[in-house]
Design a protein around this motif. Structure first.
Motif, mmCIF file in Angstrom:
data_model
loop_
_atom_site.group_PDB
_atom_site.id
_atom_site.type_symbol
_atom_site.label_atom_id
_atom_site.label_comp_id
_atom_site.label_asym_id
_atom_site.label_seq_id
_atom_site.Cartn_x
_atom_site.Cartn_y
_atom_site.Cartn_z
ATOM 1 N N VAL A 50 9.012 5.353 -12.959
ATOM 2 C CA VAL A 50 7.572 5.150 -12.806
ATOM 3 C C VAL A 50 7.320 4.686 -11.375
ATOM 4 O O VAL A 50 8.179 4.056 -10.751
ATOM 5 C CB VAL A 50 7.021 4.118 -13.810
ATOM 6 N N SER A 51 6.137 5.006 -10.860
ATOM 7 C CA SER A 51 5.873 4.698 -9.453
ATOM 8 C C SER A 51 4.404 4.389 -9.226
ATOM 9 O O SER A 51 3.529 4.740 -10.031
ATOM 10 C CB SER A 51 6.293 5.875 -8.557
ATOM 11 N N TYR A 52 4.151 3.723 -8.096
ATOM 12 C CA TYR A 52 2.798 3.549 -7.568
ATOM 13 C C TYR A 52 2.644 4.535 -6.427
ATOM 14 O O TYR A 52 3.477 4.589 -5.524
ATOM 15 C CB TYR A 52 2.586 2.120 -7.074
ATOM 16 N N ASN A 53 1.587 5.338 -6.479
ATOM 17 C CA ASN A 53 1.407 6.421 -5.517
ATOM 18 C C ASN A 53 0.421 6.027 -4.418
ATOM 19 O O ASN A 53 -0.696 5.595 -4.710
ATOM 20 C CB ASN A 53 0.914 7.681 -6.230
ATOM 21 N N ILE A 54 0.851 6.219 -3.183
ATOM 22 C CA ILE A 54 0.041 5.866 -2.016
ATOM 23 C C ILE A 54 -0.294 7.137 -1.241
ATOM 24 O O ILE A 54 0.587 7.963 -0.973
ATOM 25 C CB ILE A 54 0.797 4.883 -1.107
ATOM 26 N N LEU A 55 -1.551 7.303 -0.879
ATOM 27 C CA LEU A 55 -1.980 8.440 -0.074
ATOM 28 C C LEU A 55 -1.869 8.083 1.414
ATOM 29 O O LEU A 55 -2.511 7.142 1.879
ATOM 30 C CB LEU A 55 -3.420 8.829 -0.407
ATOM 31 N N LEU A 56 -1.080 8.847 2.135
ATOM 32 C CA LEU A 56 -0.925 8.664 3.578
ATOM 33 C C LEU A 56 -1.825 9.646 4.320
ATOM 34 O O LEU A 56 -2.195 10.689 3.790
ATOM 35 C CB LEU A 56 0.535 8.879 3.980
ATOM 36 N N ASN A 57 -2.148 9.312 5.554
ATOM 37 C CA ASN A 57 -2.972 10.183 6.411
ATOM 38 C C ASN A 57 -4.327 10.485 5.784
ATOM 39 O O ASN A 57 -4.816 11.626 5.846
ATOM 40 C CB ASN A 57 -2.234 11.496 6.726
ATOM 41 N N ARG A 58 -4.929 9.474 5.203
ATOM 42 C CA ARG A 58 -6.235 9.683 4.578
ATOM 43 C C ARG A 58 -7.317 9.925 5.644
ATOM 44 O O ARG A 58 -7.276 9.313 6.723
ATOM 45 C CB ARG A 58 -6.623 8.473 3.727
ATOM 46 N N PRO A 59 -8.292 10.776 5.342
ATOM 47 C CA PRO A 59 -9.431 10.938 6.262
ATOM 48 C C PRO A 59 -10.173 9.614 6.440
ATOM 49 O O PRO A 59 -10.042 8.693 5.619
ATOM 50 C CB PRO A 59 -10.300 11.987 5.556
ATOM 51 N N GLU A 60 -10.950 9.519 7.479
ATOM 52 C CA GLU A 60 -11.686 8.293 7.779
ATOM 53 C C GLU A 60 -12.571 7.898 6.608
ATOM 54 O O GLU A 60 -13.258 8.748 6.016
ATOM 55 C CB GLU A 60 -12.528 8.487 9.038
ATOM 56 N N ASP A 61 -12.544 6.620 6.270
ATOM 57 C CA ASP A 61 -13.345 6.016 5.197
ATOM 58 C C ASP A 61 -12.880 6.388 3.785
ATOM 59 O O ASP A 61 -13.500 5.969 2.807
ATOM 60 C CB ASP A 61 -14.834 6.382 5.333
ATOM 61 N N VAL A 62 -11.811 7.150 3.667
ATOM 62 C CA VAL A 62 -11.259 7.444 2.336
ATOM 63 C C VAL A 62 -10.356 6.297 1.915
ATOM 64 O O VAL A 62 -9.432 5.926 2.650
ATOM 65 C CB VAL A 62 -10.488 8.780 2.320
ATOM 66 N N LYS A 63 -10.615 5.734 0.746
ATOM 67 C CA LYS A 63 -9.853 4.595 0.238
ATOM 68 C C LYS A 63 -9.367 4.886 -1.184
ATOM 69 O O LYS A 63 -9.995 5.631 -1.933
ATOM 70 C CB LYS A 63 -10.716 3.334 0.239
ATOM 71 N N GLN A 64 -8.251 4.273 -1.509
ATOM 72 C CA GLN A 64 -7.754 4.369 -2.877
ATOM 73 C C GLN A 64 -8.357 3.257 -3.724
ATOM 74 O O GLN A 64 -8.701 2.180 -3.219
ATOM 75 C CB GLN A 64 -6.219 4.274 -2.905
ATOM 76 N N ASN A 65 -8.478 3.526 -5.026
ATOM 77 C CA ASN A 65 -8.964 2.510 -5.951
ATOM 78 C C ASN A 65 -8.289 2.706 -7.304
ATOM 79 O O ASN A 65 -7.585 3.699 -7.517
ATOM 80 C CB ASN A 65 -10.498 2.571 -6.086
ATOM 81 N N ASN A 66 -8.490 1.768 -8.194
ATOM 82 C CA ASN A 66 -7.793 1.777 -9.481
ATOM 83 C C ASN A 66 -6.277 1.821 -9.252
ATOM 84 O O ASN A 66 -5.788 1.452 -8.187
ATOM 85 C CB ASN A 66 -8.269 2.927 -10.354
ATOM 86 N N LEU A 67 -5.541 2.292 -10.217
ATOM 87 C CA LEU A 67 -4.075 2.286 -10.132
ATOM 88 C C LEU A 67 -3.560 3.722 -10.065
ATOM 89 O O LEU A 67 -3.446 4.406 -11.083
ATOM 90 C CB LEU A 67 -3.459 1.561 -11.338
ATOM 91 N N SER A 68 -3.279 4.174 -8.853
ATOM 92 C CA SER A 68 -2.672 5.493 -8.690
ATOM 93 C C SER A 68 -1.220 5.405 -9.131
ATOM 94 O O SER A 68 -0.463 4.568 -8.641
ATOM 95 C CB SER A 68 -2.764 5.943 -7.222
ATOM 96 N N ARG A 69 -0.816 6.282 -10.015
ATOM 97 C CA ARG A 69 0.488 6.110 -10.660
ATOM 98 C C ARG A 69 1.195 7.441 -10.864
ATOM 99 O O ARG A 69 0.601 8.512 -10.767
ATOM 100 C CB ARG A 69 0.304 5.442 -12.025
ATOM 101 N N GLY A 70 2.490 7.329 -11.155
ATOM 102 C CA GLY A 70 3.285 8.515 -11.419
ATOM 103 C C GLY A 70 4.383 8.220 -12.411
ATOM 104 O O GLY A 70 4.806 7.070 -12.584
#
Length: 238
Positions: A50-70
């Motif tokens: 199981v993992s926590y997923n992080i988005l890299l190289n996001r466009p400006e003002d794009v943020k993650q929320n809740n629990l991104s998971r795998g």
């Protein structure tokens, strides 16, 4: 019809017994007579993580929320390379599910997909992209195992190839929107590493390919070059 079913059942049963008779899983405990040790043992041929997923190289003002998971699971063919059998190559097949929650909204129109950062004036509870993948891990394996112990250190590193066979997007606000997105890149690849002792093992994955196809941009014209970084834990058996 029933007799044919029994014939098929018996054939499958005999084939299954034959497969297990030819190759048994790794054995790390002494035989009942305490004299026989399996010197042809293999390691860690089933995995679950199981993992926590992080988005890299996001466009400006794009943020993650809740629990991104795998979640991932599969089987690996362990192929020892030395006499001690603590160095090996592994190649396998598995399944992975990845979900990313963020504030980049997908808008499906007659002219194709459009992407925008969700305005503050829009009230929503969920904005999710998800993907189901068929994966192939290929890795170099080192461990401190022996034929008589099942607790040992391990470091496994390599590449993981993936094919997205199903994906989707879901937005939940005043209205619910759900659809498939062909802009998602079907082929994925990344570097992965797992290391630890006994049951608990750290896991990391760094995506080498973008999650979206080339040329996908936001409404402001910014290229969407997001990649995935996953960190979590992984368990091995057999």
């Amino acid at each position: 019809m029933r007799s044919s079913f029994y014939v098929v059942y018996l054939v499958l049963f005999r084939c299954t017994i034959g497969v297990f008779a030819q190759e048994s899983p790794a054995i790390h405990t002494l035989a009942p007579d305490s004299t026989v040790i399996d010197h042809k043992y293999k390691e860690d041929q089933i995995y679950l993580g199981v993992s926590y997923n992080i988005l890299l190289n996001r466009p400006e003002d794009v943020k993650q929320n809740n629990l991104s998971r795998g979640i991932q699971f599969g089987v690996v063919k362990d192929m020892p390379l030395n006499k001690r059998r603590n160095i090996a190559m592994g190649i396998g097949v598995g399944y992975a599910y990845n979900a990313h929650f963020h504030n980049l909204q997908f808008l499906k129109g007659d002219e194709g997909m459009q992407y925008r950062v969700i305005p503050d004036s829009v009230d929503y509870s969920r904005n999710r992209m998800e993907a189901h993948l068929l994966e192939m891990p290929i890795e170099f394996r080192w461990r401190s195992s022996t034929a008589a112990t099942y607790k040992f250190w391990r470091i496994y590193a390599g590449v993981k190839l993936g094919y997205v066979f199903a994906e989707g997007y879901k937005f939940v606000g005043d209205e619910k929107t759900k659809f498939s997105n062909k802009d998602i890149s079907r082929f994925q690849a990344g570097l992965h590493l797992s290391a630890g002792y006994n049951t608990w093992n750290f896991y990391a994955y760094y995506g080498l390919r973008n999650l979206f196809e080339d040329g996908v941009v936001t409404e402001s014209g910014e290229q969407i070059d997001m990649r995935s970084l996953k960190v979590g834990i992984i368990f091995y058996a057999l």
